[in-house]
Design a protein around this motif. Sequence first.
Motif, PDB file in Angstrom:
ATOM      1  N   TYR A 194       0.865  -1.180   0.000  1.00 34.29           N
ATOM      2  CA  TYR A 194       0.000   0.000   0.000  1.00 34.29           C
ATOM      3  C   TYR A 194       0.898   1.224   0.000  1.00 34.29           C
ATOM      4  O   TYR A 194       1.901   1.246   0.716  1.00 34.29           O
ATOM      5  N   PRO A 195       0.578   2.244  -0.812  1.00 33.59           N
ATOM      6  CA  PRO A 195      -0.572   2.385  -1.701  1.00 33.59           C
ATOM      7  C   PRO A 195      -0.462   1.486  -2.943  1.00 33.59           C
ATOM      8  O   PRO A 195       0.639   1.152  -3.362  1.00 33.59           O
ATOM      9  N   ARG A 196      -1.621   1.166  -3.510  1.00 30.21           N
ATOM     10  CA  ARG A 196      -1.622   0.257  -4.660  1.00 30.21           C
ATOM     11  C   ARG A 196      -0.861   0.827  -5.844  1.00 30.21           C
ATOM     12  O   ARG A 196      -0.292   0.079  -6.642  1.00 30.21           O
ATOM     13  N   GLY A 197      -0.882   2.143  -5.959  1.00 37.11           N
ATOM     14  CA  GLY A 197      -0.146   2.774  -7.050  1.00 37.11           C
ATOM     15  C   GLY A 197       1.361   2.585  -6.944  1.00 37.11           C
ATOM     16  O   GLY A 197       2.081   2.846  -7.912  1.00 37.11           O
ATOM     17  N   HIS A 198       1.838   2.133  -5.784  1.00 38.84           N
ATOM     18  CA  HIS A 198       3.270   1.888  -5.593  1.00 38.84           C
ATOM     19  C   HIS A 198       3.592   0.398  -5.565  1.00 38.84           C
ATOM     20  O   HIS A 198       4.679   0.010  -5.119  1.00 38.84           O
ATOM     21  N   ALA A 199       2.665  -0.437  -6.057  1.00 33.87           N
ATOM     22  CA  ALA A 199       2.900  -1.885  -6.025  1.00 33.87           C
ATOM     23  C   ALA A 199       4.166  -2.253  -6.794  1.00 33.87           C
ATOM     24  O   ALA A 199       4.978  -3.076  -6.342  1.00 33.87           O
ATOM     25  N   GLN A 200       4.365  -1.629  -7.965  1.00 39.10           N
ATOM     26  CA  GLN A 200       5.546  -1.938  -8.760  1.00 39.10           C
ATOM     27  C   GLN A 200       6.809  -1.460  -8.048  1.00 39.10           C
ATOM     28  O   GLN A 200       7.823  -2.172  -8.017  1.00 39.10           O
ATOM     29  N   LEU A 201       6.770  -0.253  -7.475  1.00 37.15           N
ATOM     30  CA  LEU A 201       7.929   0.274  -6.755  1.00 37.15           C
ATOM     31  C   LEU A 201       8.272  -0.606  -5.560  1.00 37.15           C
ATOM     32  O   LEU A 201       9.443  -0.954  -5.349  1.00 37.15           O
ATOM     33  N   ILE A 202       7.279  -0.987  -4.774  1.00 39.97           N
ATOM     34  CA  ILE A 202       7.539  -1.801  -3.585  1.00 39.97           C
ATOM     35  C   ILE A 202       8.040  -3.188  -3.984  1.00 39.97           C
ATOM     36  O   ILE A 202       8.897  -3.773  -3.308  1.00 39.97           O
ATOM     37  N   GLY A 203       7.532  -3.702  -5.110  1.00 40.71           N
ATOM     38  CA  GLY A 203       8.060  -4.961  -5.621  1.00 40.71           C
ATOM     39  C   GLY A 203       9.529  -4.848  -5.986  1.00 40.71           C
ATOM     40  O   GLY A 203      10.329  -5.756  -5.723  1.00 40.71           O
ATOM     41  N   ARG A 204       9.898  -3.717  -6.587  1.00 40.18           N
ATOM     42  CA  ARG A 204      11.300  -3.503  -6.937  1.00 40.18           C
ATOM     43  C   ARG A 204      12.162  -3.356  -5.683  1.00 40.18           C
ATOM     44  O   ARG A 204      13.288  -3.844  -5.634  1.00 40.18           O
ATOM     45  N   ILE A 205      11.615  -2.689  -4.657  1.00 41.80           N
ATOM     46  CA  ILE A 205      12.350  -2.563  -3.389  1.00 41.80           C
ATOM     47  C   ILE A 205      12.597  -3.950  -2.796  1.00 41.80           C
ATOM     48  O   ILE A 205      13.695  -4.241  -2.303  1.00 41.80           O
ATOM     49  N   ALA A 206      11.585  -4.822  -2.847  1.00 38.77           N
ATOM     50  CA  ALA A 206      11.743  -6.173  -2.297  1.00 38.77           C
ATOM     51  C   ALA A 206      12.820  -6.958  -3.043  1.00 38.77           C
ATOM     52  O   ALA A 206      13.507  -7.798  -2.456  1.00 38.77           O
ATOM     53  N   GLU A 207      12.981  -6.687  -4.339  1.00 36.10           N
ATOM     54  CA  GLU A 207      14.005  -7.384  -5.124  1.00 36.10           C
ATOM     55  C   GLU A 207      15.402  -6.849  -4.844  1.00 36.10           C
ATOM     56  O   GLU A 207      16.370  -7.607  -4.783  1.00 36.10           O
TER      57      GLU A 207
END
Length: 384
Positions: free
Chosen positions: A189-202
């Motif tokens: 969350y926020p959903r608009g940052h799903a791609q960014l947070i996914g990249r952070i996790a990687e």
Amino acid sequence: MSAREAPYDELLSRIFLTRVLEPGDEAGGRWLREHGAGEVARRLRDGGEPLPGVSAARWEGLGARAARAEPERDLAVARDAGVRFVMPGDGEWPAQLEDLGDARPTGLWVRGRPSLRMWGLRSVAVVGARACTAYGAHMAATLAAGLAERGWVVVSGGAYGVDGAAHRGALGAGGATVAVLACGVDRPYPRGHAQLIGRIAEQGLVVGELPPGDHPTPSRFILRNRVIAALTRGTVVVEAAYRSGSLVTARAAQRLGRLTMGVPGPATSRLSAGVHELLRGEATLVTDAAEVVELVGGIGELAPARSGPVLPRDLLEPAARRVLAALPGHRSAAPPEIARGAQTTEDEAIARLYELRALGYVERHDDGWKLTRQAVISVREGRS
């Protein structure tokens, strides 16, 4: 010890408690300290007489949550999502979180490969307004990139605005960043940052106190900020209005004895008013990553000395500079007038005038001397 190494009952008890207790619940933290996770979990499951510090109504509410908690399912869902559970006593647990006392997390859900403990040792929080200006986004990204290039981990909250800019700045520099969320780390969350947070996790770490699938609330955002403050060596605020949540992070950092820093903005900007209020108190003004590292880093990590540009006239001998300064700006002057202005003899003034002519600063006009156009510009620059 990691989740795989922790005693299974202790692990499941703490996972159970992340579903029952709210983040930062100091009564629950006191129970954990005095009775241990297993006993607290058992008492909550069994009901009966409340543990001290809560009303009967609240104890009943906690019991209702306990009845619905399924720690083994939460653990399985987390593992399927590549998420691990880190708890106090674990080798990956950041010791600095103990500074929160009874408000420390029951445990943390962590998504990403690096060690949270190791990354937390050299980390800085960069936080600020969600509805930031272009200036705020630029400063957050530039600061984060500079910190990442210097080997520091950038920690923020994954939100829109300054948080997102800070994460992107660190990632863009090929550096390390941690997003501390106010929800389950498997549902960004926020959903608009799903791609960014996914990249952070990687490339980095995504961390949260809440179990898989849990949702954020206003109070959870505020309580999440104490973890950001405690985990890091210092907090930098980039744009914040008077009621900004990022000021909560800064004040928590101050209470914990961490460094607090602020990036100034226009005096007329509502979004910088909260930062300026911090700077009127105990926070330190910073403008770039070097200044941040000078505060949070070790001995010798100093920001470069700051000064204006060196002008050609700065290289003149003091006597020549005095003669140059004594010439009028828009007319010629005779040597006696120039000598009086330079507080020297006429012979000395004439000798210096010939030196200045060779360097292109003055020219001779009949019996007088006048500044060249180059010298007029140089004098103006020196006075501005």
